[in-house]
Structure formats: structure tokens, C-alpha cells
Write a protein that holds these residues in place. Sequence first.
Motif, PDB file in Angstrom:
ATOM      1  N   SER A 194       0.794  -1.226   0.000  1.00 53.85           N
ATOM      2  CA  SER A 194       0.000   0.000   0.000  1.00 53.85           C
ATOM      3  C   SER A 194       0.824   1.272   0.000  1.00 53.85           C
ATOM      4  N   CYS A 195       2.095   1.193   0.450  1.00 54.25           N
ATOM      5  CA  CYS A 195       2.906   2.413   0.527  1.00 54.25           C
ATOM      6  C   CYS A 195       4.367   2.103   0.220  1.00 54.25           C
ATOM      7  N   ASP A 196       5.207   2.077   1.249  1.00 60.88           N
ATOM      8  CA  ASP A 196       6.648   1.951   0.992  1.00 60.88           C
ATOM      9  C   ASP A 196       7.269   0.693   1.603  1.00 60.88           C
ATOM     10  N   GLU A 197       6.452  -0.308   1.893  1.00 62.74           N
ATOM     11  CA  GLU A 197       6.957  -1.625   2.277  1.00 62.74           C
ATOM     12  C   GLU A 197       6.321  -2.681   1.393  1.00 62.74           C
ATOM     13  N   THR A 198       7.141  -3.599   0.899  1.00 60.62           N
ATOM     14  CA  THR A 198       6.629  -4.736   0.147  1.00 60.62           C
ATOM     15  C   THR A 198       6.627  -5.934   1.084  1.00 60.62           C
ATOM     16  N   GLY A 199       5.446  -6.458   1.367  1.00 65.38           N
ATOM     17  CA  GLY A 199       5.333  -7.576   2.295  1.00 65.38           C
ATOM     18  C   GLY A 199       4.638  -8.762   1.665  1.00 65.38           C
ATOM     19  N   VAL A 200       5.160  -9.946   1.927  1.00 63.79           N
ATOM     20  CA  VAL A 200       4.554 -11.194   1.459  1.00 63.79           C
ATOM     21  C   VAL A 200       4.542 -12.164   2.628  1.00 63.79           C
ATOM     22  N   ALA A 201       3.457 -12.904   2.791  1.00 67.36           N
ATOM     23  CA  ALA A 201       3.361 -13.817   3.926  1.00 67.36           C
ATOM     24  C   ALA A 201       2.462 -14.992   3.600  1.00 67.36           C
ATOM     25  N   LEU A 202       2.593 -16.017   4.414  1.00 73.69           N
ATOM     26  CA  LEU A 202       1.735 -17.201   4.344  1.00 73.69           C
ATOM     27  C   LEU A 202       1.077 -17.387   5.707  1.00 73.69           C
ATOM     28  N   VAL A 258       8.535  -8.011  -5.302  1.00 73.94           N
ATOM     29  CA  VAL A 258       7.456  -8.909  -4.891  1.00 73.94           C
ATOM     30  C   VAL A 258       7.696 -10.371  -5.279  1.00 73.94           C
ATOM     31  N   VAL A 259       8.250 -10.629  -6.446  1.00 68.64           N
ATOM     32  CA  VAL A 259       8.466 -12.025  -6.850  1.00 68.64           C
ATOM     33  C   VAL A 259       9.555 -12.697  -6.018  1.00 68.64           C
ATOM     34  N   LEU A 303      10.445 -12.012  -2.989  1.00 69.46           N
ATOM     35  CA  LEU A 303       9.913 -12.186  -1.646  1.00 69.46           C
ATOM     36  C   LEU A 303       8.925 -13.350  -1.592  1.00 69.46           C
ATOM     37  N   THR A 304       8.137 -13.507  -2.657  1.00 65.63           N
ATOM     38  CA  THR A 304       7.187 -14.629  -2.716  1.00 65.63           C
ATOM     39  C   THR A 304       7.927 -15.958  -2.720  1.00 65.63           C
ATOM     40  N   ARG A 305       8.962 -16.042  -3.520  1.00 62.88           N
ATOM     41  CA  ARG A 305       9.773 -17.266  -3.527  1.00 62.88           C
ATOM     42  C   ARG A 305      10.378 -17.523  -2.151  1.00 62.88           C
ATOM     43  N   GLN A 306      10.803 -16.447  -1.480  1.00 59.18           N
ATOM     44  CA  GLN A 306      11.440 -16.581  -0.174  1.00 59.18           C
ATOM     45  C   GLN A 306      10.488 -17.180   0.860  1.00 59.18           C
ATOM     46  N   VAL A 307       9.238 -16.705   0.902  1.00 56.97           N
ATOM     47  CA  VAL A 307       8.313 -17.219   1.921  1.00 56.97           C
ATOM     48  C   VAL A 307       7.879 -18.647   1.606  1.00 56.97           C
ATOM     49  N   LEU A 308       7.692 -18.960   0.328  1.00 56.36           N
ATOM     50  CA  LEU A 308       7.324 -20.339  -0.029  1.00 56.36           C
ATOM     51  C   LEU A 308       8.448 -21.305   0.341  1.00 56.36           C
ATOM     52  N   ASP A 309       9.670 -20.923  -0.002  1.00 59.43           N
ATOM     53  CA  ASP A 309      10.812 -21.783   0.330  1.00 59.43           C
ATOM     54  C   ASP A 309      10.990 -21.888   1.846  1.00 59.43           C
ATOM     55  N   GLY A 310      10.832 -20.757   2.548  1.00 58.37           N
ATOM     56  CA  GLY A 310      11.015 -20.764   3.988  1.00 58.37           C
ATOM     57  C   GLY A 310      10.006 -21.629   4.716  1.00 58.37           C
ATOM     58  N   ALA A 311       8.787 -21.704   4.176  1.00 62.12           N
ATOM     59  CA  ALA A 311       7.746 -22.526   4.791  1.00 62.12           C
ATOM     60  C   ALA A 311       7.759 -23.960   4.281  1.00 62.12           C
ATOM     61  N   GLY A 312       8.599 -24.227   3.270  1.00 66.62           N
ATOM     62  CA  GLY A 312       8.642 -25.559   2.697  1.00 66.62           C
ATOM     63  C   GLY A 312       7.379 -25.917   1.944  1.00 66.62           C
ATOM     64  N   LEU A 313       6.782 -24.906   1.298  1.00 67.45           N
ATOM     65  CA  LEU A 313       5.520 -25.116   0.585  1.00 67.45           C
ATOM     66  C   LEU A 313       5.688 -24.822  -0.899  1.00 67.45           C
ATOM     67  N   SER A 359      -2.501  -6.761  -8.756  1.00 70.20           N
ATOM     68  CA  SER A 359      -2.332  -7.462 -10.027  1.00 70.20           C
ATOM     69  C   SER A 359      -1.480  -8.711  -9.894  1.00 70.20           C
ATOM     70  N   VAL A 360      -0.459  -8.661  -9.036  1.00 70.74           N
ATOM     71  CA  VAL A 360       0.345  -9.862  -8.803  1.00 70.74           C
ATOM     72  C   VAL A 360      -0.511 -10.939  -8.144  1.00 70.74           C
ATOM     73  N   ALA A 361      -1.318 -10.553  -7.158  1.00 69.25           N
ATOM     74  CA  ALA A 361      -2.184 -11.514  -6.480  1.00 69.25           C
ATOM     75  C   ALA A 361      -3.177 -12.153  -7.450  1.00 69.25           C
ATOM     76  N   GLN A 362      -3.788 -11.328  -8.292  1.00 75.36           N
ATOM     77  CA  GLN A 362      -4.762 -11.874  -9.244  1.00 75.36           C
ATOM     78  C   GLN A 362      -4.084 -12.760 -10.284  1.00 75.36           C
ATOM     79  N   SER A 363      -2.880 -12.391 -10.690  1.00 76.32           N
ATOM     80  CA  SER A 363      -2.151 -13.205 -11.678  1.00 76.32           C
ATOM     81  C   SER A 363      -1.785 -14.567 -11.107  1.00 76.32           C
ATOM     82  N   VAL A 364      -1.277 -14.571  -9.884  1.00 74.70           N
ATOM     83  CA  VAL A 364      -0.937 -15.835  -9.223  1.00 74.70           C
ATOM     84  C   VAL A 364      -2.182 -16.698  -9.064  1.00 74.70           C
ATOM     85  N   ALA A 365      -3.270 -16.075  -8.610  1.00 76.95           N
ATOM     86  CA  ALA A 365      -4.514 -16.821  -8.399  1.00 76.95           C
ATOM     87  C   ALA A 365      -5.052 -17.397  -9.706  1.00 76.95           C
ATOM     88  N   TRP A 366      -5.037 -16.593 -10.760  1.00 81.95           N
ATOM     89  CA  TRP A 366      -5.522 -17.076 -12.064  1.00 81.95           C
ATOM     90  C   TRP A 366      -4.672 -18.239 -12.570  1.00 81.95           C
TER      91      TRP A 366
END
Length: 376
Positions: free
Chosen positions: A9-17, A55-56, A58-68, A93-100
Amino acid sequence: MIILGFESSCDETGVALACTERGLLAHALHSQIAMHGEYGGVVPELASRDHIRRVVPLTRQVLDGAGLSWRDLGAVAYTAGPGLGGALLVGASVAQSVAWAHGLPTLGIHHLEGHLLSPLLAEPQPTFPFLALLVSGGHTQIMKVSGVGEYELLGETLDDAAGEAFDKTAKLMGLPYPGGPALAALAEQGDEHAVQLPRPMLHSHDYDFSFSGLKTAVLTRMRQLTAAAAHERETASHDGIAMVPPSTADTAAAAWTVPLQARADLAAATQAAIVDVLVAKAVRALKDEGLTRLVVAGGVGANKRLRRKLQDALASVHNAEVFFPPLEFCTDNGAMIAFAAALRINAGKAQFNTDHAFTVRPRWPLDQIEASAELF
């Protein structure tokens, strides 16, 4: 169900599971503070471009970190507003692209709801109902929270938010961006009683706030200090008497000429004024609403003086407790978005989007959250 969540939403890019049964599984965050610090504040276009870069990975980082893997996901959540329009569009748009791509539903989350529920990431968790003091860079609100999605606005700022008051007054004192933490650090060296500053609306019979007058009082004091410093220099060199800086920008630029102790005293007095008003209003609202649990959320919730003063004030209130999110979850983060999505799913209040058409809402009042949910 496992939810992948995006915050941009502003100046932090966050990704989580987050999981509906196990809570937060993994999270990663990139802050843009260093980049925006060169400009003295957030540059929206730069923020959006940096979200795209981060964003990409960071997404890889959380998936790998959770072993998912992608196959383990059940839904994708993202911040749909409020915030910077371009920045919100990156996460959406990244969320919708991943979901699609993976045949998953999406869920748009209100940024402030993420903050309101973030103290539930800590132990012990507050139970509903509770009073929430939401204090961030752009928002200062007192909310009654009866459950997930059940929010009643009791009071809010009429002009500057508490975080804005910290940042704007810090800039007047010549402190770097972000101003809030810098001002708090300088205040530790100062005497809050050395300067008298107003406590706007402290005794009003409501729960609203106003900090613009405090900012003006700090500006006036800094003009006096910079003029006095210039006068001392020019008197010593026999060049004559200096004029008061004519503008806010000139005052901020000349702040370095003011002795460090004088600025530290002003910083301490400014912090005390902001905290005093926040504490007084929050404690009064807690008593008036007949509640015993106070939750503090948002970036200003990391302020040490605010935490200490609230704990001291509630020590004399029967059965009262105060809850704070972990420091890492005070500022914007993906964990609060994925976690809020999991809580909504568990509460049966998730409205999923399966056609992947979407919008974002840079302006989105929290009291309109349920009426707007179908847009996302």
C-alpha cells in the motif's frame, strides 16, 4: 487453508503465508526507507516500481522458507486499500495473476483491518470485544472492535494523524526520514519540560484528535531558535541582526544551526504532547465503553513512550489490559494481510473473487468495509 498474502500500500513490500488452523507460517518484508530517505518522503512512482522489483523474490522466499509449493495454497489475499493507487495496483495485479495461474480465489483486505487485527499475532492474544487505538502515518482512530469485520468508529483525527505530526515536526527539526523514529531517538536526550507545547483537544468531550496546531507551535519555536542561533553568529562576527526564517522550508534547512540540546528538548516536548493526547483519549474511551482490553496498532504503536504511558495509565484501571503487536508487525507488513484473511475465512466473512476482475480503493473508510467487499 493456506493463504498467500501481499501488502504493497505504501513503501513496504510484504509477502506472507498464513493458515486458518495454524496461524502465521512465514513472512518476508522489504522496506523502501533508504530509497525514499534521499527525497525526504515517499515518492509514489518510485514506490510502485520498487514493489514490482521486490514482490516475486519475496514470494519465492516465503514459499521456500515454509517448505511449501503453489499446490499447497488455498487462496490469495492482497491489500485492496487504502493507500497509494499505483502501489496498491502492483500487489493486486500480482495476487490476481498468481490466483488465475493456479486456479485460486482471491480476497481483498482492508489495510487498516490488517493493522487492527495484528495484535492477535502476539501471545497472549486479546479477545473480543476490545478498544483499538490505531496510530499510523496516515491514520489516528479509536475503534470499538466487537469481532472480525465488526468495527465502530468512535473518534479520529480531524487533520494530521499522529504519525504525520511526528514526521512533519521531525522535518522541521532537521531530522531525516522517517521522522518518527528519529524524533523519538532525539527525545531521549531532551527535557520535555523545557518547552511548553499545546495538547490539542485534550479536554474535548469526544474521542477526536487534532495535531495541526501542535505542528504550528513547533514551527514557531524552531523559527525562534534558528533566529537566535543566527543572531549569535552574526553578533559574534559584527555583521548585524539576523531575520527570522520566512518559510517552513527555510526553518527546516536552518535547523542544523540550532544547538543539539535545544532540539532534543523540543523533540521531547513534542513527543510528550502527542503521547499525552493519545493516552488520555484512549483511556477515556475504554472507560466510557465499559471495556477492559485496549489494543494498539500501527507504526506509532512502536513508540516506547506511548507503550510505557499506556501501561502506566491502565495500571490504575480495574482489570484493564493493553496489547501491542510485535515490533516487526507495527509497520506495514504482509503478515497482517494474510492473517486477516485467515481470520475472515474462519469467521465466515470472506467474500472470494473467482473471476479475477478487480479494483483498488486508495480511499476506503473502514466503516464501509463490508459494503465494498464484493468489489474485490
